[in-house]
Design a protein around this motif. Structure first.
Motif, PDB file in Angstrom:
ATOM      1  N   GLN A 130       0.830  -1.192   0.000  1.00 42.28           N
ATOM      2  CA  GLN A 130       0.000   0.000   0.000  1.00 42.28           C
ATOM      3  C   GLN A 130       0.874   1.256   0.000  1.00 42.28           C
ATOM      4  OE1 GLN A 130      -3.359  -0.025  -0.104  1.00 42.28           O
ATOM      5  NE2 GLN A 130      -3.536  -2.250  -0.030  1.00 42.28           N
ATOM      6  N   ILE A 131       0.340   2.371  -0.533  1.00 42.62           N
ATOM      7  CA  ILE A 131       1.087   3.627  -0.532  1.00 42.62           C
ATOM      8  C   ILE A 131       1.451   4.023   0.894  1.00 42.62           C
ATOM      9  CG2 ILE A 131       0.968   6.080  -1.104  1.00 42.62           C
ATOM     10  CD1 ILE A 131      -0.843   5.357  -3.437  1.00 42.62           C
ATOM     11  N   VAL A 132       0.473   3.946   1.780  1.00 41.14           N
ATOM     12  CA  VAL A 132       0.735   4.101   3.213  1.00 41.14           C
ATOM     13  C   VAL A 132       0.651   2.710   3.825  1.00 41.14           C
ATOM     14  CG1 VAL A 132      -0.013   5.145   5.373  1.00 41.14           C
ATOM     15  CG2 VAL A 132      -0.249   6.419   3.229  1.00 41.14           C
ATOM     16  N   PRO A 133       1.776   2.115   4.242  1.00 45.80           N
ATOM     17  CA  PRO A 133       1.763   0.728   4.735  1.00 45.80           C
ATOM     18  C   PRO A 133       0.772   0.535   5.874  1.00 45.80           C
ATOM     19  CG  PRO A 133       4.011   1.508   4.445  1.00 45.80           C
ATOM     20  CD  PRO A 133       3.126   2.697   4.277  1.00 45.80           C
ATOM     21  N   ARG A 134      -0.017  -0.531   5.782  1.00 43.52           N
ATOM     22  CA  ARG A 134      -0.982  -0.820   6.841  1.00 43.52           C
ATOM     23  C   ARG A 134      -0.296  -1.368   8.089  1.00 43.52           C
ATOM     24  NH1 ARG A 134      -3.231   1.686   3.286  1.00 43.52           N
ATOM     25  NH2 ARG A 134      -5.299   1.246   2.450  1.00 43.52           N
ATOM     26  N   TRP A 135       0.885  -1.925   7.928  1.00 41.80           N
ATOM     27  CA  TRP A 135       1.640  -2.418   9.074  1.00 41.80           C
ATOM     28  C   TRP A 135       3.112  -2.147   8.858  1.00 41.80           C
ATOM     29  CZ3 TRP A 135       5.549  -5.895   8.350  1.00 41.80           C
ATOM     30  CH2 TRP A 135       5.548  -6.627   7.157  1.00 41.80           C
TER      31      TRP A 135
END
Length: 719
Positions: A130-135
């Motif tokens: 993801q563009i902003v890492p979920r983890w």
């Protein structure tokens, strides 16, 4: 493992200088300064920066201003880069890196210690795309080992920047194959039988072709389990060795509500043999033209499986086999040396029947022509020591238990092709069977005496295959071929001498009966008119039955309704494959000498399956029935099972599920339901297993949950 820093690769030679291109360059005797769209090419790496300074004498390179380095498998960017081409050491400030397989990380400063190692003081990394890492995983300090792993200390795992759990140490594999030494994600679950349980694993990559997994399992109501799995692959050998050992009672808190009682724990402790060995080994020995094979499924005490194996009560009888075999080939001869044990365990009585064969030696010769004589001659010689022990568990003839039997067998043979046409084939086979036993039964008292005895008889077999009848059909796009092929086999055996004095411990100690066998096969094949592929079988029908000239010998002394059947079972087979992904198979055996339909149709195997790779729903179902015509209807081997499996894959949704269900018509209850589900939630793969299984006639439940994060996966526990 792929290192994310392009400047880490070794120089091909110490004197090799980088190629530098820029809008502006200032060159002195041992110094170069470049500015404006600077591009540096050095070996397999390209470095981009606003300003670069390079000392030709000391081999030091300094770059700043939007520094980006690329290589075949990685990209690095930062604000300032210091690197010495001669010592291959340096540092990058305010680093953001990307390495393959997809792993990105960020740190204030990364330092190269040597050509293989990077160190850092704080690092955040994730394999979430993801563009902003979920983890992400954050470590206080650690190192990156080139093409091996990321090693961190004081690790915090975060989901959407929320701390979830803490680990003092973590080694994350970044090799393309995902194999690297370190701890794996533990699995947590709960069982109505064993209580809360945790299964943790440690993976050790000993070499690229050898690895070892160590597992520690804790069961709240049972104790501790230790297991290992060793896997290896060499040029001429491969295999795996799995071993499990249970330590009952450790960490168990007594509770009257536990299904595993205190007396069960004490019985397991007294038993002591709470282990299971499961191994497979295959090895070629080229210079001896030999093969070694080891296969083993050996429980120290089968009862321990009652508390661990969710499929323990699917069948009344469980079979465990272990075998070791050495086979050598010399010209036309084959030498085999073997040892084996087959154990049939009754889950209701906790009794076992064992069939041991050690040693078993044989020498055989392939059929060979002898000079001008027609036909081919063969030879078989063997020595075997066998013994049957324990309690009778299967429907079988009157074997002798607890007494070893030794025999030498010599079988010369001769085969001759009588007719060899495309539509009709016929052959003749003649052999002499000679078995020499070291001990025998007294003809008067039936007791075992130390007197050798010989079992001798001769056999002759005539086989006629055909005539074959074919007819072809043509459709708009396909061609069809219908083939009908009868087969007749006549087998004649002389009356065996001394058959009443043999110590019978296996089926090979019985003589053969003369018989006539007839079978009929009907096949329908299809081939596309414009295709070059081989014909595909759409339908196969086969029926077969034998007539015995000596019913008592053919049935090995066993009767059905007080008589020896003169006809064998009428067996039939159906294979139906109407499409590439659909198949149906059925096998039936009908015994005329039984009195009711359930006993007459005593053996049924039916299976239908649909397996299209990209279909959202695939699976099949089966029905299996067996009831020996020679045994009682309540024998433990009797079964009537209906089961099925289903796989669900929802298009454009990250969810996959499989379900296996089985119902027992004899016990009138479900024997098991096993569900496995996988859900990929924003770069976190969540796996869940749920089981319903029988124990003491009642359904018990288990569930287990274990996530996987990119290359950071979970182990493979023994149970």
């Amino acid at each position: 493992m792929l290192c994310g820093s392009a400047w880490l690769l070794k120089a091909q030679t110490d004197d090799e200088a980088p190629q530098i291109r820029a809008d502006n360059q200032i060159i002195r005797e041992d110094f170069l300064r470049a500015s404006g769209n600077v591009e540096i090419i050095w070996q397999d790496y390209i470095i981009y920066a606003d300003v670069v300074e390079f000392n030709q004498k000391s081999k030091e390179l300094f770059a700043e201003g939007r520094v980006t380095m690329t290589s075949k498998d990685s990209v690095l960017s930062g604000e300032k880069l210091k690197f010495n081409l001669k010592t291959r050491s340096g540092e990058l400030i305010d680093t953001y890196g990307l390495m393959s397989p997809f792993v990105r990380y960020q740190t204030d400063k990364i330092t190269q210690v040597d050509a293989e190692t990077l160190t850092f003081q704080r690092l955040d990394f994730s394999s979430c795309s993801q563009i902003v890492p979920r983890w992400k995983i954050t470590g206080r300090m650690g190192k990156i080992k080139k093409e091996k792993y990321i090693e961190l200390q004081d690790v915090v795992f975060r989901i959407k920047n929320i701390p979830v759990f803490f680990l003092p140490f973590l080694r994350y594999p970044v090799k393309k194959d995902g194999r690297s030494t370190g701890f794996l994600i533990p699995a947590v679950g709960n069982s109505s039988l064993r209580g809360l349980f945790v299964q943790s694993s440690f993976f050790w990559e000993i070499k690229s072709n050898i690895d070892l997994t160590l597992n520690l399992d804790y069961y709240q109501n049972l104790g501790l389990g230790l297991s290992e799995e060793l896997r290896y692959l060499f040029r001429h050998a491969n295999g795996n060795i799995r071993f499990f050992s249970l330590f009952p009672g450790i960490g168990v808190k007594a509770d009257v509500d536990n299904l595993i009682r205190a007396e069960d724990i004490e019985r397991l402790k007294l038993n002591g043999n709470n282990f299971v060995l499961d191994m497979s080994h295959q090895q070629d020995i080229p210079f001896l033209n030999s093969q070694l094979s080891i296969q083993s499924r050996l429980p120290g005490a089968p009862e321990v499986l009652r508390y661990l194996d969710t499929g323990f009560e699917r069948f009344n009888l469980m079979t465990f086999r272990s075998a070791l075999s050495w086979t050598s080939h010399f010209s036309v001869f084959t030498l085999n040396m073997a040892a084996s044990r087959s154990q049939t365990y009754n889950i209701n009585t906790d009794e076992s029947e064992k069939d041991d064969r050690f040693p078993a030696l044989s020498l055989s010769m392939k059929p060979q022509r002898l000079g001008p004589f027609p036909g081919r001659f063969s030879f078989y010689l063997s020595y075997e020591r066998s013994m049957r022990s324990g309690e009778v568990q299967t429907v079988q003839p009157d074997f002798i238990y607890g007494q070893p039997s030794q025999k030498i067998r010599m079988d010369p043979g001769y085969t001759l092709d009588l007719i060899n046409a495309s539509w009709l084939k016929s052959s003749l086979a003649v052999s002499a069977r000679n078995s020499f036993y070291a001990r025998s039964l007294d003809p008067q008292t039936g007791e075992i005496i130390d007197e050798p005895v010989t079992l001798q008889y001769q056999t002759m077999q005539v086989n006629l295959k055909g005539p074959s009848f074919t007819r072809s059909y043509a459709a708009s796009a396909n061609k069809y071929l219908h083939v009908i092929e009868p087969n007749f086999n006549f087998f004649y055996a002389t009356k065996a001498k001394n058959s009443d004095r043999i110590i019978r411990v296996s089926d090979g100690d019985f003589g053969f009966s003369s018989r006539a066998t007839f079978s009929l096969v009907s096949r329908l094949l299809m081939k596309k008119k414009d295709g070059g592929e081989a014909p595909r079988e759409l339908l196969l029908l086969k029926i077969e039955q034998s007539f015995y000239l000596d019913p008592e010998t053919a049935n090995r002394g066993m009767k059905i309704n007080e008589q020896y059947p003169a006809f064998s079972d009428l067996s039939g087979t159906v294979n139906f494959n109407p499409g590439e992904y659909f198949s149906l198979t059925a096998q039936l055996s009908y015994n005329y000498y039984q009195t009711d339909l359930f006993r007459r149709l005593y053996n049924v195997n039916f299976h239908m399956n649909y397996a299209k790779p990209d279909a959202p729903l695939t699976g099949g179902f089966y029905y299996r029935k067996y009831c020996s015509p020679y045994g009682p209807t309540d024998h433990p081997s009797v079964q009537s099972l209906l089961g099925g499996d289903l796989s669900l894959k929802i298009p454009r949704f990250p969810f996959f599920m499989t379900v296996d269900v089985e119902y027992d018509f004899i016990r009138k209850q479900f024997t098991g339901c096993y569900l496995k589900a996988t859900f990929d939630f924003q770069c976190i793969t969540i796996n869940a297993n749920f089981s319903l299984y029988l124990l003491n006639g009642k359904l018990q439940s288990d569930y287990k949950i274990f996530p996987t994060l990119g290359n950071f996966g979970t182990g493979n526990p023994f149970f």
